[in-house]
Design a protein around this motif. Sequence first.
Motif, short mmCIF file in Angstrom:
data_model
loop_
_atom_site.label_atom_id
_atom_site.label_comp_id
_atom_site.label_asym_id
_atom_site.label_seq_id
_atom_site.Cartn_x
_atom_site.Cartn_y
_atom_site.Cartn_z
N VAL A 197 13.43 -2.75 11.65
CA VAL A 197 14.69 -3.31 12.12
C VAL A 197 14.70 -3.15 13.64
CG1 VAL A 197 17.18 -3.33 11.79
CG2 VAL A 197 15.70 -2.35 10.04
N GLY A 212 17.24 -3.57 17.12
CA GLY A 212 18.55 -3.86 17.71
C GLY A 212 18.37 -4.44 19.09
N GLY A 213 18.74 -3.68 20.12
CA GLY A 213 18.63 -4.18 21.49
C GLY A 213 17.23 -4.05 22.08
N GLY A 214 16.32 -3.42 21.35
CA GLY A 214 14.96 -3.24 21.86
C GLY A 214 14.92 -2.32 23.07
N ARG A 215 15.85 -1.35 23.16
CA ARG A 215 15.91 -0.46 24.32
C ARG A 215 15.17 0.85 24.08
NH1 ARG A 215 17.71 -5.18 26.01
NH2 ARG A 215 18.28 -5.07 28.21
N SER A 216 14.52 0.98 22.94
CA SER A 216 13.61 2.11 22.79
C SER A 216 12.40 1.84 23.66
CB SER A 216 13.18 2.26 21.33
OG SER A 216 14.29 2.52 20.54
N GLY A 276 22.60 5.56 28.26
CA GLY A 276 22.70 5.07 29.64
C GLY A 276 22.55 3.58 29.82
N THR A 327 22.38 -1.20 20.89
CA THR A 327 23.30 -1.58 19.82
C THR A 327 23.78 -0.33 19.06
OG1 THR A 327 21.59 -1.79 18.11
CG2 THR A 327 22.02 -3.74 19.49
N GLY A 366 21.17 0.77 16.55
CA GLY A 366 20.10 1.52 17.21
C GLY A 366 20.55 2.92 17.60
N HIS A 383 22.48 10.44 22.56
CA HIS A 383 23.38 11.36 23.25
C HIS A 383 23.76 10.76 24.59
CE1 HIS A 383 19.25 12.15 24.51
NE2 HIS A 383 19.78 12.26 25.72
N ILE A 388 20.94 -0.61 8.28
CA ILE A 388 22.36 -0.29 8.45
C ILE A 388 23.11 -1.60 8.65
CG2 ILE A 388 24.04 0.92 9.90
CD1 ILE A 388 21.55 2.73 10.74
N TYR A 433 11.66 13.32 22.52
CA TYR A 433 12.62 12.33 22.01
C TYR A 433 11.89 11.05 21.59
CZ TYR A 433 17.08 9.72 21.97
OH TYR A 433 18.18 9.00 21.61
C1 FAD Z 1 18.16 2.42 30.62
C2 FAD Z 1 18.17 3.20 29.35
C3 FAD Z 1 18.92 4.36 29.28
C4 FAD Z 1 18.95 5.10 28.10
N1 FAD Z 1 19.72 6.23 28.07
C5 FAD Z 1 19.78 6.96 26.95
C6 FAD Z 1 20.60 8.12 26.88
O1 FAD Z 1 21.27 8.48 27.84
N2 FAD Z 1 20.64 8.82 25.73
C7 FAD Z 1 19.93 8.43 24.62
O2 FAD Z 1 20.03 9.08 23.60
N3 FAD Z 1 19.14 7.34 24.65
C8 FAD Z 1 19.04 6.59 25.79
N4 FAD Z 1 18.24 5.48 25.82
C9 FAD Z 1 17.51 5.10 24.61
C10 FAD Z 1 18.32 4.18 23.71
O3 FAD Z 1 19.66 4.56 23.67
C11 FAD Z 1 17.79 4.26 22.28
O4 FAD Z 1 16.44 3.87 22.27
C12 FAD Z 1 18.56 3.35 21.33
O5 FAD Z 1 18.07 3.55 20.03
C13 FAD Z 1 18.43 1.88 21.72
O6 FAD Z 1 19.19 1.07 20.87
P1 FAD Z 1 18.68 -0.39 20.51
O7 FAD Z 1 19.78 -1.11 19.86
O8 FAD Z 1 18.04 -1.00 21.68
O9 FAD Z 1 17.60 -0.04 19.39
P2 FAD Z 1 16.08 -0.49 19.24
O10 FAD Z 1 15.29 0.05 20.37
O11 FAD Z 1 16.00 -1.92 18.95
O12 FAD Z 1 15.72 0.32 17.92
C14 FAD Z 1 15.76 1.73 17.93
C15 FAD Z 1 15.59 2.26 16.51
O13 FAD Z 1 16.74 1.92 15.76
C16 FAD Z 1 16.37 1.27 14.56
N5 FAD Z 1 17.46 0.35 14.24
C17 FAD Z 1 18.08 -0.53 15.07
N6 FAD Z 1 19.06 -1.20 14.41
C18 FAD Z 1 19.06 -0.73 13.15
C19 FAD Z 1 19.83 -1.04 11.97
N7 FAD Z 1 20.80 -1.95 11.98
N8 FAD Z 1 19.54 -0.38 10.83
C20 FAD Z 1 18.56 0.56 10.80
N9 FAD Z 1 17.81 0.89 11.87
C21 FAD Z 1 18.05 0.26 13.03
C22 FAD Z 1 15.04 0.64 14.87
O14 FAD Z 1 14.28 0.43 13.70
C23 FAD Z 1 14.41 1.66 15.78
O15 FAD Z 1 13.80 2.69 15.01
C24 FAD Z 1 18.19 4.69 26.97
C25 FAD Z 1 17.42 3.54 27.04
C26 FAD Z 1 17.40 2.79 28.22
C27 FAD Z 1 16.58 1.53 28.27
#
Ligand code: FAD
Lengths: 446, 256
Positions: free
Chosen positions: A44, A46-50, A108, A113, A116, A123, A174, A397
């Motif tokens: 899955v 979400g925003g691809g911010r991992s 940050g 999403t 995610g 945190h 989710i 992390y």
């Molecule tokens: C500039 C920047 C700052 C950041 N700062 C912080 C910070 O301060 N603290 C912190 O904790 N993190 C931080 N991060 C990391 C970010 O918050 C996490 O990687 C978060 O998971 C990203 O959300 P996403 O929607 O992009 O998820 P994605 O990167 O797309 O996915 C993350 C994980 O969530 C899973 N997932 C997504 N949607 C679902 C769903 N609907 N059901 C089940 N699983 C799902 C995916 O399979 C994957 O394992 C930061 C990232 C960036 C780029």
Amino acid sequence: MNWKRVELGGWGRTAVAEMLAARPERLGEVQRALAQVGEEGLVVRGGGRSYGDAALNGGGRVLLTERLDRILAFDEKTGELVVEPGVTFGELTRLFLPRGYIVPVTPGTGFATIGGAVAMDVHGKNHDWAGSFGDHVLWLDLLLPSGQVVRVSPGERPELFLATIGGLGLTGVITAISMRLMHTPAQGVTVRETRVADLDAMLAELHQHRSTSTFSVAWIDAQAPARSLGRGIVEIADPAPEDSRFETAPRRRTMPKHVPSAFLNSVSVRLFNRWYSRRIAPEGRQRSLSFERFLYPLDSVLEWNRLYGRRGFFQFQCVLPDKDGPAGLKQLLETVAKSRRASFLSVLKTLGREGRGHLSFAQRGYTLALDFPRRSGTDVLLALLERVVLDHGGRVYLAKDAALSRHGFAAMYPKLDRFRAVLHEVDPEGRLTSDLARRLAIRAGT
Amino acid sequence: MTLPWTGHTWLVLGASSSVARAFARLAAEGGADLLLAGRDRADIERTAADIRLRTGRSVDVLYFDADPYTDHAGFAEACRAKVAAVEGQYLDVFLAFGAMPSQEDIDRDFTLAQQAITVNYTGAVSILARLAPVLESRRGGRVVVLTSVAGDRGRGKNYVYGSAKAGLNTYLQGLRGRLHGAGVSVTTVKAGFLDTAMTYGLPGMFKVAPPGLCARACLAHAAKRREIAYFPGFWRFVMAILKAIPERWFKRLSIR
Ligand SMILES: Cc1cc2nc3c(=O)[nH]c(=O)nc-3n(C[C@H](O)[C@H](O)[C@H](O)COP(=O)(O)OP(=O)(O)OC[C@H]3O[C@@H](n4cnc5c(N)ncnc54)[C@H](O)[C@@H]3O)c2cc1C
């Protein structure tokens, strides 16, 4: 269900994968997509911010949640909110701040999403009192690999709930999240920044604000000479009075597509770090910032990750427990200094307590985030840093990671067995997977 | 503050589609109340909740199936009653439903051809015919129908779908004349490739346009009471060229 061949990367752009993507717009389509998954597995996204490979599944399938972006319920009195997983933090801030509510824990970037955030149990800069994102989740609707949708909460199927908080998307998709927003009359924060001379001063400063400030975070100059190791800026913030005038986020700009990989080198980073700390007068400074500007400082430059060029960069974030933290941090910074590798913005925060999920990252202590452009030998440095973290009882992390070893992972996450037991039950055939899950053998033994 | 769509109720037919969803959100942000109609009631309830929370507008959900053998007359009456409850409220209609089975499947299975014709043409005519008297009696409303550039010229890739849309385009020309007397405008929006669930991952899609932009254009055309528009606008030129190619040559071209 239509599937489309796509190539996507992690935010650090070191890991890239070709996958077949589905982009459902409603729950029925999510179910149909999941039903079509075979051995190649599904991740899955979400925003691809991992930063690494958590939302990648090379050669397999990927489910994009970007069009599942509706708000399903909100109770003005209690602040209880129900959303679809693809809703972003930025959108919630935009919609609810004017109504006097804020998401209690936010990463940050506003582009992450809510789905995610649950899957990584993220945190913010207020962990000491607010805890992790999962601590504010009331219940989740989870589509299991079997095709069944179940509601999980601390009271209903608690073990599955705890596996899903920080569960990397491996326990199910989710499909709805219920959480409590926090009441806030403030529309922004008063930020105080102070320069600190070395690591001891920095830790003392952070420690002091742990119990007294709403937000705290520090920037470290990771290239400071040995005698000023750990110097930097401590930033603390509290809700501002309602009649304040806030500096708002600048107009959004987009990073050019091709930045030469050599752009960031030890010289340019040194210059940057020097400028970054000198912009604060020795006696410190105070500003009023809108929440958006304060919480998501990097979001005004779209695709800023291109700054590191085609080869991308690694982010390394770990947490070290209170007791061994100071010694461990010193060793980490020394290791980086010795490697002569540039870490651009290095960030230090305090965390208050364990997260509730089986694979939650948080534990009480100090969390340090460093980033390194990918060059030959960066992997060696990352392995050295992993060793230091292990030796000091810390954790890496997974939201940021692309390099952790299997045994390192198993040693850092003591509830892995409980997590595996849940996977064995809900996904015996391993339909949900990711490059990260394979790299770390998360499913092994299930 | 009065917003541009205050005093209007937009009936959205086929409310689960991404264009319809975006359209509904925009119209409500512009002050309109909504009647969201479609088959996937649970899904449309989610959209309704979302829009209520975002905009505070009144949003109702109605079950609607494009199949003309369901009760379209009763449906039109229900819409009339909803709008009549508010003094002076305009009724506007956004028709966004459609079905696009692949031509390959259609060639193998005539029931799919029938389905494409039923949903895209007969169903649209059936509901518009039932709504026309309501629109006439309330006067001043707006009708926007999302059709396709595929209706401008038959191509081997999708000629059943295209012919149904062509029929609909012609029907709308007549309806436009009929409703004009009552001050009701009819806008035909011929869409090119949109980035929707229907086209996602299909081969040969280029320059797909986001549904949100299409919705914005539809609403803007309705405000101006345009007759016929293309979305994105460049399709007007593409189709002008395609239509100008003589059939004798067109049949040999790869774009057919
Ligand atoms: C500039 C920047 C700052 C950041 N700062 C912080 C910070 O301060 N603290 C912190 O904790 N993190 C931080 N991060 C990391 C970010 O918050 C996490 O990687 C978060 O998971 C990203 O959300 P996403 O929607 O992009 O998820 P994605 O990167 O797309 O996915 C993350 C994980 O969530 C899973 N997932 C997504 N949607 C679902 C769903 N609907 N059901 C089940 N699983 C799902 C995916 O399979 C994957 O394992 C930061 C990232 C960036 C780029």
